[in-house]
Design a protein around this motif. Structure first.
Motif, PDB file in Angstrom:
ATOM      1  N   THR A 106      36.376  -6.383  35.913  1.00 59.02           N
ATOM      2  CA  THR A 106      35.484  -5.574  36.751  1.00 59.02           C
ATOM      3  C   THR A 106      36.133  -4.237  37.123  1.00 59.02           C
ATOM      4  N   THR A 107      37.430  -4.275  37.440  1.00 56.46           N
ATOM      5  CA  THR A 107      38.134  -3.036  37.802  1.00 56.46           C
ATOM      6  C   THR A 107      38.186  -2.097  36.597  1.00 56.46           C
ATOM      7  N   ARG A 108      38.476  -2.681  35.436  1.00 54.25           N
ATOM      8  CA  ARG A 108      38.544  -1.859  34.215  1.00 54.25           C
ATOM      9  C   ARG A 108      37.194  -1.227  33.911  1.00 54.25           C
ATOM     10  N   VAL A 148      36.582   2.617  51.379  1.00 51.18           N
ATOM     11  CA  VAL A 148      36.441   1.813  52.601  1.00 51.18           C
ATOM     12  C   VAL A 148      36.698   0.354  52.258  1.00 51.18           C
ATOM     13  N   ASP A 149      37.275  -0.364  53.213  1.00 52.69           N
ATOM     14  CA  ASP A 149      37.520  -1.796  53.001  1.00 52.69           C
ATOM     15  C   ASP A 149      37.598  -2.460  54.372  1.00 52.69           C
ATOM     16  N   ILE A 150      37.022  -3.659  54.472  1.00 49.23           N
ATOM     17  CA  ILE A 150      37.035  -4.372  55.749  1.00 49.23           C
ATOM     18  C   ILE A 150      38.413  -4.975  56.040  1.00 49.23           C
ATOM     19  N   GLY A 174      36.632  -0.566  57.308  1.00 51.48           N
ATOM     20  CA  GLY A 174      35.231  -0.832  57.612  1.00 51.48           C
ATOM     21  C   GLY A 174      34.452  -0.959  56.323  1.00 51.48           C
ATOM     22  N   SER A 175      33.138  -0.881  56.465  1.00 48.64           N
ATOM     23  CA  SER A 175      32.296  -1.012  55.273  1.00 48.64           C
ATOM     24  C   SER A 175      31.409   0.228  55.165  1.00 48.64           C
ATOM     25  N   VAL A 176      30.182   0.035  54.684  1.00 46.65           N
ATOM     26  CA  VAL A 176      29.302   1.181  54.463  1.00 46.65           C
ATOM     27  C   VAL A 176      29.043   1.985  55.740  1.00 46.65           C
TER      28      VAL A 176
HETATM   29  N1  SAM Z   1      37.992  -1.751  44.298  1.00 44.39           N
HETATM   30  C1  SAM Z   1      39.063  -2.638  43.832  1.00 44.39           C
HETATM   31  C2  SAM Z   1      38.867  -2.941  42.358  1.00 44.39           C
HETATM   32  O1  SAM Z   1      37.823  -2.543  41.810  1.00 44.39           O
HETATM   33  O2  SAM Z   1      39.725  -3.589  41.753  1.00 44.39           O
HETATM   34  C3  SAM Z   1      39.118  -3.910  44.669  1.00 44.39           C
HETATM   35  C4  SAM Z   1      37.864  -4.769  44.635  1.00 44.39           C
HETATM   36  S1  SAM Z   1      38.079  -6.347  45.406  1.00 44.39           S
HETATM   37  C5  SAM Z   1      37.227  -7.369  44.240  1.00 44.39           C
HETATM   38  C6  SAM Z   1      36.914  -6.361  46.741  1.00 44.39           C
HETATM   39  C7  SAM Z   1      37.393  -5.724  48.041  1.00 44.39           C
HETATM   40  O3  SAM Z   1      36.248  -5.603  48.888  1.00 44.39           O
HETATM   41  C8  SAM Z   1      38.422  -6.507  48.814  1.00 44.39           C
HETATM   42  O4  SAM Z   1      39.536  -5.681  49.074  1.00 44.39           O
HETATM   43  C9  SAM Z   1      37.698  -6.907  50.109  1.00 44.39           C
HETATM   44  O5  SAM Z   1      38.541  -6.865  51.257  1.00 44.39           O
HETATM   45  C10 SAM Z   1      36.629  -5.843  50.218  1.00 44.39           C
HETATM   46  N2  SAM Z   1      35.392  -6.227  50.945  1.00 44.39           N
HETATM   47  C11 SAM Z   1      34.812  -7.441  51.048  1.00 44.39           C
HETATM   48  N3  SAM Z   1      33.662  -7.361  51.757  1.00 44.39           N
HETATM   49  C12 SAM Z   1      33.504  -6.044  52.076  1.00 44.39           C
HETATM   50  C13 SAM Z   1      32.499  -5.307  52.787  1.00 44.39           C
HETATM   51  N4  SAM Z   1      31.431  -5.903  53.326  1.00 44.39           N
HETATM   52  N5  SAM Z   1      32.656  -3.975  52.920  1.00 44.39           N
HETATM   53  C14 SAM Z   1      33.743  -3.339  52.402  1.00 44.39           C
HETATM   54  N6  SAM Z   1      34.718  -3.983  51.743  1.00 44.39           N
HETATM   55  C15 SAM Z   1      34.599  -5.315  51.555  1.00 44.39           C
END
Ligand code: SAM
Length: 252
Positions: A106-108, A148-150, A174-176
């Motif tokens: 997914t990251t890639r 952003v990240d929770i 935080g989030s959105v």
């Molecule tokens: N963006 C990176 C990547 O693509 O590899 C990391 C993705 S990782 C799968 C998902 C991230 O989303 C985690 O760090 C998690 O803490 C964060 N997360 C989970 N729920 C969230 C929310 N409601 N709002 C923002 N971030 C959230």
């Protein structure tokens, strides 16, 4: 980060996947004969089956040993001890601090979608920044990037990773709700049910014509995310699948 290992039955795990994410799993990884579930916080797993929590040292050591450089679009993602002489743009991340080393499909896929968007000069929002990899990549490509990240620990790791890579995107815990419109591009590597919940917020945050690439979506949950995005007014742009994971693109 806390890592739980489930031995054996992958079909069983498929039915657990939404629950594991609901419980706060940041990611799941299949290894030979077992599945590793990554949690930012320690959780009580109310699941049948044979679970054990890995001591920090164990999983960090295994992770480091298994880690290899990963190329995605114009980038190569490296750990600090890797050497690389290719022409790719290097993103150096300290692995193990937060999800997002470039090793996950997914990251890639998200990195490749980001590069194809040619985001120079655009406002890019990365929802669920984890290690900061997508935000950092966007900044390297000349975007004004916000991650952003929770998870407060992920935000600290992301800032450290950005500093290490010589870019200065913004990160907010935080989030959105901690982002403001108008954004030109949203990247979000979360999971289908959460995208469904956040789809109206993505629409609110994007400028007209703005685009969103969402991933972290398992192929058999794709319709959950897709239906919510369409209901929020998005027009599909494209789709990619790698293994069981999909990446979905939309225009507002
Ligand atoms: N963006 C990176 C990547 O693509 O590899 C990391 C993705 S990782 C799968 C998902 C991230 O989303 C985690 O760090 C998690 O803490 C964060 N997360 C989970 N729920 C969230 C929310 N409601 N709002 C923002 N971030 C959230």
């Amino acid at each position: 980060m806390h890592v739980f290992v489930l031995k054996g039955d992958f079909e069983l795990l498929d039915s657990y996947t939404p629950l594991l994410f609901e419980l706060g799993a940041g990611g799941l990884e299949e290894k030979p004969g077992e599945v590793w579930a990554y949690f930012p916080e320690r959780v009580e797993l109310p699941l049948p089956g044979s679970w054990r929590e890995l001591p920090d040292d164990d999983w960090l050591e295994v992770w480091k040993r298994d880690l290899h450089p990963v190329t995605a679009g114009p980038f190569v993602v490296l750990a600090p001890w890797h050497e690389w002489s290719g022409p790719e743009t290097k993103i150096v991340l300290e692995p193990g601090m937060a999800f997002g080393t470039g090793h996950h499909e997914t990251t890639r896929m998200a990195l490749e979608a980001l590069a194809a968007e040619r985001p120079a000069g655009k406002r890019v929002l990365d929802v669920g920044a984890g290690s900061g990899i997508l935000t950092i990549a966007a900044a390297m490509l000349g975007a004004t990037a916000l991650g952003v990240d929770i998870d407060q620990q992920a935000i600290a790791a992301a800032r450290e990773n950005a500093r290490r890579n010589g870019v200065e995107p913004e990160f907010r815990a935080g989030s959105v709700e901690v982002a403001a419109p108008p954004q030109d591009l949203i990247l979000a590597n979360l999971y289908a049910e959460l995208h469904a919940e956040l789809a109206p917020a993505y629409a609110r945050l994007l400028a007209p014509g703005g685009r969103a690439w969402i991933t972290g979506v398992l192929a058999d949950r794709e319709n959950v995310a897709d239906a919510a995005m369409r209901a929020a007014g998005f027009v599909p742009l494209g789709r990619r699948r790698e293994g069981e994971w999909v990446l979905l693109g939309y225009r507002r």
